[in-house]
Design a protein around this motif. Structure first.
Motif, short mmCIF file in Angstrom:
data_model
loop_
_atom_site.label_atom_id
_atom_site.label_comp_id
_atom_site.label_asym_id
_atom_site.label_seq_id
_atom_site.Cartn_x
_atom_site.Cartn_y
_atom_site.Cartn_z
N THR A 273 -40.96 27.89 22.78
CA THR A 273 -42.11 27.89 21.89
C THR A 273 -42.55 26.46 21.59
OG1 THR A 273 -42.94 28.57 19.70
CG2 THR A 273 -40.61 27.97 19.83
N GLN B 189 -44.30 25.91 18.82
CA GLN B 189 -44.36 25.86 17.36
C GLN B 189 -43.09 25.21 16.78
OE1 GLN B 189 -47.03 26.50 15.82
NE2 GLN B 189 -48.19 27.83 17.21
N SER C 143 -55.66 26.41 19.54
CA SER C 143 -56.00 26.94 18.21
C SER C 143 -55.49 26.06 17.08
CB SER C 143 -55.42 28.35 18.05
OG SER C 143 -54.00 28.31 17.99
N ALA C 144 -54.78 24.99 17.40
CA ALA C 144 -54.23 24.11 16.37
C ALA C 144 -55.33 23.30 15.70
CB ALA C 144 -53.20 23.17 16.99
N GLU D 26 -53.20 28.75 24.73
CA GLU D 26 -54.08 29.32 23.71
C GLU D 26 -53.62 28.90 22.32
OE1 GLU D 26 -54.38 33.52 24.21
OE2 GLU D 26 -55.04 33.39 26.29
N GLU D 27 -52.31 28.92 22.10
CA GLU D 27 -51.75 28.47 20.82
C GLU D 27 -52.12 27.02 20.56
OE1 GLU D 27 -47.70 29.55 19.48
OE2 GLU D 27 -47.49 30.40 21.48
N GLY E 241 -50.47 31.80 27.49
CA GLY E 241 -50.59 32.05 26.06
C GLY E 241 -50.23 30.84 25.23
N MET E 242 -49.29 30.03 25.72
CA MET E 242 -48.92 28.82 24.98
C MET E 242 -50.11 27.87 24.88
SD MET E 242 -45.85 26.03 25.65
CE MET E 242 -44.54 27.13 25.13
#
Length: 247
Positions: free
Chosen positions: A84, A86, A191-192, A187-188, A184-185
């Protein structure tokens, strides 16, 4: 007989790697919380629902997996892909629980599974190749990625050290850097908020300008390396050495 375990093979790079292993006749066990919908039902695809953020679950899975293997198992590829990005946040603003979860998933679990796999593979006389998926973030500081980058840097050093201990004749452990992919990572990351991750606009441009590689082509390269090259223990293999740079 050769088999592969791929963590996080339900989507993204993990799914691509699993797919290319299967195309080459290698049975794959996907270790993740959700099943790969595209591979579900294939005779060479198996899913094990495991929370890799929990050490006991990860250990229990691997012990059970080795216990169930036939005597003619000769080689195991363990692809440690789950991870991840995050928390994407500056130091002083991060949640303590999020920090702990990231260190567990990105570093502790791969180390624990590597240690156990070395032991069990040696006991059962199985040739073992471990691939730790890394990132360019391990090589330099990035605003907002203190935990992500440092866990990948730590895993790189662990990989080199384990390989050093094995020498040229023992089990093999390498790192693989896939660079930026359309996953998908990503995309994360896009979005930050900019005050949490300063390079967010650059990553949005990568997407807009078509600079993100497809996981399928990156996964194919990795599987071709594993099946077709004489691996150098401890080496960091980089996708840019096999495909033209997108930047």
């Amino acid at each position: 007989m050769k088999k592969a375990i791929v963590t996080g093979a339900s989507k993204g790079l993990g799914a691509a790697v699993a797919n290319h292993f299967i195309k080459n006749g290698i049975e794959v066990t996907d270790v993740s919380r959700s099943e790969n919908s595209g591979l579900k039902g294939h005779q060479h695809y198996h899913h094990e629902k495991v929370d890799l953020g929990v050490t006991d679950e990860a250990v229990s899975f691997l012990e059970g997996w080795f216990h169930e293997q036939p005597e003619d198992l000769e080689k195991l590829y363990l692809i440690q892909n789950a991870g991840t990005v995050q928390p994407m946040e500056t130091v002083g603003k991060m949640d303590a629980e999020a920090i702990e979860k990231t260190i567990q998933l990105n570093y502790v679990t791969p180390v624990v599974l590597s240690n156990l796999a070395f032991q069990l593979a040696s006991e059962q006389k199985v040739e073992l190749v471990i691939v730790n998926i890394t990132s360019g973030a391990a090589n330099k500081p990035n605003h907002g990625w203190s935990v992500y980058g440092s866990t990948k840097a730590a895993l790189n050093l662990f990989t080199e050290t384990a390989a050093l201990e094995q020498g040229g004749e023992g089990h093999k452990m390498i790192s693989f850097s896939p660079s930026i992919m359309d996953t998908g990572m990503q995309e994360e990351i896009r979005s930050a908020k900019q005050d949490s991750f300063a390079q967010v606009e650059a990553f949005k441009e990568y997407k807009e300008q078509g600079k993100l590689r497809k996981p399928e082509e990156v996964g194919e390269v990795l599987v071709n390396i594993l099946l077709g090259e004489r691996l150098i223990n401890g080496k960091l293999y980089h996708i840019n050495d096999y495909l033209p740079s997108t930047k």
